[in-house]
Design an enzyme around this catalytic site. Structure first.
Site, PDB file in Angstrom:
ATOM      1  N   ALA A 106       0.818  -1.217   0.000  1.00  0.00           N
ATOM      2  CA  ALA A 106       0.000   0.000   0.000  1.00  0.00           C
ATOM      3  C   ALA A 106       0.854   1.270   0.000  1.00  0.00           C
ATOM      4  CB  ALA A 106      -0.931  -0.005   1.203  1.00  0.00           C
ATOM      5  N   CYS A 107       2.166   1.114   0.108  1.00  0.00           N
ATOM      6  CA  CYS A 107       3.065   2.278   0.134  1.00  0.00           C
ATOM      7  C   CYS A 107       3.605   2.532  -1.267  1.00  0.00           C
ATOM      8  CB  CYS A 107       4.240   2.028   1.084  1.00  0.00           C
ATOM      9  SG  CYS A 107       3.762   1.704   2.800  1.00  0.00           S
ATOM     10  N   ASP A 108       3.858   3.799  -1.583  1.00  0.00           N
ATOM     11  CA  ASP A 108       4.490   4.158  -2.847  1.00  0.00           C
ATOM     12  C   ASP A 108       5.672   5.085  -2.562  1.00  0.00           C
ATOM     13  OD1 ASP A 108       3.424   6.691  -2.357  1.00  0.00           O
ATOM     14  OD2 ASP A 108       1.658   6.344  -3.614  1.00  0.00           O
TER      15      ASP A 108
END
Length: 489
Positions: free
Chosen positions: A47-49
């Site tokens: 879910a992290c970018d």
């Protein structure tokens, strides 16, 4: 997953808090804040970018008062450090490497390829340690529902929670009041360091009391209690401000700056006046709810003062003009006959105008002129004419012009003047004895052979010549002389 209304299991885990490694327990926060447990599958999860992570929106809750967020994942503290640095996270990150806490909360699972993971979840726990909101998902891409979390926090509280917070706040207030009273005693006795320490303690306690009273105001549902909580908050805030000013005033007084101390003390009167306008917060262990609609007082002039009102008693300024004091002391000493450095003051006789005819250190009478000598000669002539004396001058030389310096005013080396020569007596009396001030290193002062006449050095022999005196007596028997021609004066 735990259901709402159940007691949240307590735990303690290694954590990264403000960049430091330490152990954190849930009990450290219960009763003080609403606690949000944010479970997430891993650091740097899907879910992290590059610019955001799955905890960013929850991290914003750290700015809300009375709310604590704890992030929990199976990663180590070292991984948490890199994760926090990468996304600038402020929340404490706990390491549940064995999944023990995840199991306690029903969030531990194994995915379809055998990986042991934890679900993404949010649990809101109230001040009593009960679960007020619970949400979870096994979808690693799905993010928490921030709106629901906000509503859960708003609903957390009620009269019981408000009263619990008020009780804690009142305990801090009581301790602050005790320290403030002790500080006033030190202030009144000019024990500035003691007063400063007590005022600082009072400031800290009143600050903590205000925060808890504020939480009670926000959580209370009973509108009749809100004015009481608000009044307690206002009074605690006013006393906090006053304690801050007075601690600074005591510090200024202790350093000798009475002017600044008085100014700071005056600044404290504003919040003190506000505090006087409110009743003391009611004791939570007394009858509750209290028999008060509000803590605000009516306007009156009988409110007790928090500080002594004697403005002169607290001025410890070192406002002394040292130069002025020295000058004043010298003047006082001079008036009593002694200078400030111990030198005796000049006597009245020494200061008289006649002292200007006293010989200097070289034996000269620099202030005797021709006119003075002629007057002396005339008076001597008159005196001898009255007594009928025609004796030669070498038998009893009394003239000032032929007296050597070591015989001026001396009793052993000079014959006494004629009893009828009142002016000669007067002249010798006006020559003060300078022997005490003689510089013994001066050759002229120490040499007894110095025969300069007091009337001035004419270049002639300053001593007495018998032959010359006989000739002058015979030639000038009709005009008595004091000795020598006027050309020798």
């Amino acid at each position: 997953m735990l259901s709402e209304g159940t007691a949240a299991p307590l735990f303690e885990l290694p954590a990264l808090v403000d960049g430091e490694r330490q152990r954190v327990g849930l009990s450290d926060y219960l009763g003080e804040d609403v606690v949000i447990l944010a479970f997430y599958p891993a650091d740097f999860n899907p879910a992290c970018d590059d610019t955001a992570c799955d905890l960013d929106e929850l991290d914003l809750f750290t700015m809300q008062k009375d709310v604590t967020i704890l992030g929990i994942s199976p990663d180590s503290v070292y991984s948490h450090r890199a994760f926090a640095d990468r996304y600038d996270l402020k929340v404490p990150l706990l390491s549940d490497t064995d999944h023990d806490v995840a199991r306690e909360y029903g969030l531990d699972f194994v995915d379809d390829i055998g990986q042991r993971l934890i679900e993404r979840a949010v649990v809101v726990i109230d001040h009593d340690g009960d679960v007020q909101y619970a949400w979870s998902t096994a979808d690693l891409q799905q993010l928490p529902r921030v709106g629901e979390i906000k509503d859960a926090i708003a609903d957390t509280g009620g009269d019981d929670t408000a009263f619990a917070r008020y009780r804690v706040g009142h305990a801090h207030y009581t301790e602050g009041r005790r320290a403030f009273t002790a500080a006033m005693g030190g202030f009144q006795e000019s024990e500035w360091m003691v007063a400063q320490g007590d005022f600082q303690q009072a400031r800290e306690e009143f600050d903590a009391a205000e925060n808890h009273f504020d939480t009670a105001v926000r959580f209370v549902d009973d509108d009749s209690l809100k004015p009481v909580y608000e009044g307690a908050k206002t009074k605690a805030n006013s006393l906090w401000q006053a304690s801050d000013w007075l601690a600074q005033a005591a510090r200024a007084y202790s350093s000798g700056d009475g002017a600044e101390g008085q100014e700071l003390r005056d600044d404290a009167e504003g919040p003190l006046e506000t505090a006087r306008g409110y009743e003391e917060p009611p004791d939570p262990d007394g009858p509750w709810p209290p028999d008060l609609a509000t803590l605000e007082k009516g306007a009156d002039d009988d409110r007790p003062a928090f500080l002594p009102q004697d403005e002169d008693g607290a001025d410890t300024s070192l406002g002394v003009d040292i130069d002025g004091e020295v000058e004043r002391a010298n003047q006082e000493l001079a008036a009593t006959g002694a200078a400030a450095d111990g030198t005796p003051a000049e006597s009245a006789d020494d200061a008289s105008p006649e002292s200007t005819t006293s010989p200097d250190r070289d034996g000269d009478v620099s202030d005797v002129g021709d006119t003075d000598i002629e007057a002396i000669q005339a008076e001597l002539a008159e005196s001898e004419a009255e007594t009928g004396s025609t004796g030669s001058l070498d038998e009893a030389p009394t003239a000032m012009v032929e007296a050597t310096p070591d015989t001026v005013g001396g009793a052993d080396d000079a014959s006494p003047p004629d009893a009828g020569s009142s002016d000669a007596t007067h002249a010798s009396a006006t020559a003060p004895d300078d022997s005490a001030e003689l510089d013994l290193t001066d050759p002229k002062a120490a040499d007894p052979g110095d025969t300069d006449t007091p009337a001035g050095d004419s270049g002639a022999n300053g001593g007495t010549d018998p032959e010359r005196d006989d000739e002058e007596s015979d030639a000038e028997s009709d005009r008595p002389r004091a000795g020598g021609d006027e050309s020798d004066v």
